[in-house]
Design an enzyme around this catalytic site. Structure first.
Site, PDB file in Angstrom:
ATOM      1  N   ARG A 198     -15.800   2.661   3.443  1.00 43.43           N
ATOM      2  CA  ARG A 198     -16.637   3.759   3.888  1.00 43.43           C
ATOM      3  C   ARG A 198     -15.810   5.035   3.961  1.00 43.43           C
ATOM      4  O   ARG A 198     -16.234   6.109   3.583  1.00 43.43           O
ATOM      5  CB  ARG A 198     -17.235   3.453   5.257  1.00 43.43           C
ATOM      6  CG  ARG A 198     -18.256   4.481   5.680  1.00 43.43           C
ATOM      7  CD  ARG A 198     -18.536   4.422   7.147  1.00 43.43           C
ATOM      8  NE  ARG A 198     -17.401   4.858   7.937  1.00 43.43           N
ATOM      9  CZ  ARG A 198     -17.380   4.889   9.261  1.00 43.43           C
ATOM     10  NH1 ARG A 198     -18.416   4.468   9.939  1.00 43.43           N
ATOM     11  NH2 ARG A 198     -16.315   5.321   9.911  1.00 43.43           N
ATOM     12  N   ASP A 204     -18.168  -6.179  13.434  1.00 35.03           N
ATOM     13  CA  ASP A 204     -17.167  -6.166  12.361  1.00 35.03           C
ATOM     14  C   ASP A 204     -17.407  -7.311  11.387  1.00 35.03           C
ATOM     15  O   ASP A 204     -17.341  -7.139  10.165  1.00 35.03           O
ATOM     16  CB  ASP A 204     -15.762  -6.338  12.956  1.00 35.03           C
ATOM     17  CG  ASP A 204     -15.097  -5.000  13.252  1.00 35.03           C
ATOM     18  OD1 ASP A 204     -15.541  -3.978  12.694  1.00 35.03           O
ATOM     19  OD2 ASP A 204     -14.144  -4.991  14.047  1.00 35.03           O
ATOM     20  N   LYS A 235     -20.537  -6.950   3.181  1.00 33.08           N
ATOM     21  CA  LYS A 235     -19.706  -6.539   2.041  1.00 33.08           C
ATOM     22  C   LYS A 235     -19.537  -7.710   1.068  1.00 33.08           C
ATOM     23  O   LYS A 235     -19.566  -7.537  -0.149  1.00 33.08           O
ATOM     24  CB  LYS A 235     -18.359  -6.005   2.552  1.00 33.08           C
ATOM     25  CG  LYS A 235     -18.522  -4.671   3.294  1.00 33.08           C
ATOM     26  CD  LYS A 235     -17.219  -4.027   3.707  1.00 33.08           C
ATOM     27  CE  LYS A 235     -16.755  -4.418   5.064  1.00 33.08           C
ATOM     28  NZ  LYS A 235     -15.720  -3.503   5.623  1.00 33.08           N
ATOM     29  N   GLU A 269       0.850  -1.195   0.000  1.00 31.31           N
ATOM     30  CA  GLU A 269       0.000   0.000   0.000  1.00 31.31           C
ATOM     31  C   GLU A 269       0.883   1.241   0.000  1.00 31.31           C
ATOM     32  O   GLU A 269       1.870   1.313   0.745  1.00 31.31           O
ATOM     33  CB  GLU A 269      -0.909   0.024   1.233  1.00 31.31           C
ATOM     34  CG  GLU A 269      -1.803   1.274   1.232  1.00 31.31           C
ATOM     35  CD  GLU A 269      -2.652   1.403   2.489  1.00 31.31           C
ATOM     36  OE1 GLU A 269      -3.551   0.567   2.665  1.00 31.31           O
ATOM     37  OE2 GLU A 269      -2.404   2.335   3.279  1.00 31.31           O
ATOM     38  N   ALA A 284     -19.662   0.786   3.486  1.00 31.20           N
ATOM     39  CA  ALA A 284     -18.852   0.250   2.385  1.00 31.20           C
ATOM     40  C   ALA A 284     -19.648  -0.766   1.568  1.00 31.20           C
ATOM     41  O   ALA A 284     -19.472  -0.859   0.344  1.00 31.20           O
ATOM     42  CB  ALA A 284     -17.579  -0.372   2.941  1.00 31.20           C
TER      43      ALA A 284
END
Ligand code: FAD
Length: 322
Positions: free
Chosen positions: A109, A174, A181, A19, A129
Site C-alpha cells: 500500500r 493484519d 493479499k 533490501e 495492497a
C-alpha cells in the site's frame, strides 16, 4: 529462478535476500553500487529495492532495479506502492516494469507522505495492497492473453506482513489483510522488522490458522547501531530490546558495539530459522558489512564473509531509511 519458485520447492537451505534503497544523491550512488557488489558476491537469492513515499524515488528505484538486473546475476525485486497515483498511473508503471524485464514485485500500500499523517488513497487510486496484487495479476494476464503465450518466466508477487502487529489496529486485522493479499495472488510475504522470535512464530501460527499458506519470510535488521534502531522504532513503532539498546548505547568501542549487535542478531536469526523460517531477508540500510557479518554468524554467507572495516563500517555513518 523466480522468487516464488524459490519458496515453492525444497531448496534444502534457507533463502538469503537483502533490501536496499535508491541513492539520494549522485555521490551516494557509487557507494551503494559498491554495497551491491559486496552483497552480490555472497550469491543472494534476490535483492529488493524500496520505493519512496508518493513515488518520490520512482525513477531512481527503477534505474537501480534495471542496473541490478543488467549488471549482476542477482534477481531484483521491485517494491511498488499505491501512494499518490491513480489506478491508470499504477497500471502504466506496472507495464513499464514488465517491459523492462522485472518479474518480481513487492506489492505494498505504501506509507503516507511525511506531511500527511493519515493514509488517504488517491481519489482514483487503490486503497489496499491486495488491490495492487490483483491489478498486477490482471495486467500480466492481459499481456499473456494478447501475446497468446505463457510468460517465459512466472511473475512473482511478494507482500508485507507484520510480526510486530502495528500496521493494523489488531493482529487479527493484519492476518485478514495478509489473507486478502494471498487471495489476490501473492506468492510470499516479507516481514517488517521485529526483535522477538516468538512474535514471528506467533504471526505465522495465527496466519496458518486463518488459512494463509504462503511462505512468511522474516525481515531482520543487523542490530549494531542504536541510533538507527531508535529511528526505526519511531517509524514502525516496533521497540528494540531495552537491554540490548542499553548495552549498545553504553559501549564506546565501535568494534565491541558491532560485535555485541551482531551476536544478538545472529541469535535472533538462529531462533527464527529454528522456528521454521524459510529464509532471512536482511535490511541493509545500504551497508554491507553488518549484513554479511550476520550471515557469516549463521553460516549463510557462502564462505565470502568480510572482515569488519572500521574506516567505512555501518557504525560510522547512519543515514535513515524507510
Ligand atoms: P495493506 O496490506 O494494504 O494494509 C494496510 C492497512 O489496511 C492495514 O491496516 C490493513 O489491516 C488494512 N486493510 C487491508 N486490506 C483491507 C480491506 N480489504 N479492508 C479494510 N482494511 C484493510 N513502504 C513504502 O512506501 N515503500 C517501500 O518500499 C516499502 N517497503 C516495505 C517492505 C516491507 C518488507 C514492509 C514490511 C513494509 C514496506 N513498506 C514500504 C511499508 C508499507 O508500505 C507500510 O507498512 C504500509 O503502511 C502498509 O502497507 P501494506 O502493503 O502492508 O498495506
Amino acid at each position: 529462478m523466480s522468487t516464488a519458485a524459490l519458496y515453492a520447492q525444497p531448496l534444502g537451505r534457507p533463502t538469503v535476500s537483502f533490501e536496499i534503497f535508491p541513492p539520494r544523491t549522485p555521490a551516494a550512488a557509487a557507494g551503494l553500487w559498491r554495497t551491491v557488489e559486496h552483497l552480490a558476491a555472497v550469491g543472494p537469492d534476490y535483492i529488493s529495492v524500496t520505493y519512496g513515499a508518493s513515488g518520490s524515488t520512482r525513477e531512481s528505484s527503477r534505474s537501480l532495479v534495471r542496473q541490478i538486473l543488467g549488471e549482476t546475476s542477482v534477481t531484483a525485486v521491485a517494491h511498488l506502492t499505491c501512494v499518490g497515483a491513480s489506478r491508470d498511473e499504477v497500471s502504466t508503471l506496472v507495464g513499464e516494469f514488465l517491459d523492462e524485464g522485472v518479474r518480481d514485485i513487492l506489492a505494498l500500500r505504501g506509507d503516507p507522505p511525511k506531511d500527511q499523517p493519515d493514509w488517504l488513497p488517491h481519489p482514483q487510486g487503490l486503497a489496499y495492497a491486495s488491490e495492487l496484487v490483483a491489478l498486477i495479476r490482471q495486467i500480466e494476464h492481459g499481456r499473456c492473453a494478447e501475446a497468446r503465450r505463457r510468460p517465459d518466466e512466472p511473475l512473482s508477487i511478494a507482500v508485507a506482513a507484520y510480526p510486530g502487529g502495528v500496521a493494523s489496529p489488531t493482529r487479527g486485522a493484519d492476518v485478514a489483510a495478509l489473507l486478502a493479499k494471498q487471495a489476490a495472488g501473492a506468492d510470499y510475504a516479507l516481514t517488517q522488522v521485529f526483535y522477538d522470535a516468538a512474535a514471528y512464530a506467533g504471526l505465522v501460527r495465527e496466519a496458518r490458522a486463518a488459512g494463509v499458506h504462503i511462505p512468511i519470510v522474516p525481515g531482520l535488521i543487523p542490530m549494531t547501531d542504536p541510533g538507527r534502531l531508535s529511528r526505526l522504532e519511531a517509524l514502525t513503532g516496533v521497540e528494540p530490546p531495552a537491554d540490548l539498546m542499553a548495552r549498545l548505547v553504553a559501549e564506546d568501542d565501535r568494534l565491541v558495539r558491532h560485535r555485541v549487535g551482531i551476536r544478538a542478531s545472529v541469535d535472533l536469526a538462529h531462533a527464527v530459522l529454528d522456528a521454521g523460517a524459510p529464509g532471512l531477508h536482511l535490511y541493509t540500510f545500504n551497508k554491507y558489512e553488518a549484513a554479511l557479518d550476520l550471515l557469516e554468524g549463521v553460516n549463510l554467507d557462502g564462505g565470502a564473509s568480510s572482515a569488519p572495516d572500521l574506516a567505512s563500517g555501518p557504525w560510522v555513518s547512519a543515514p535513515s531509511a524507510h
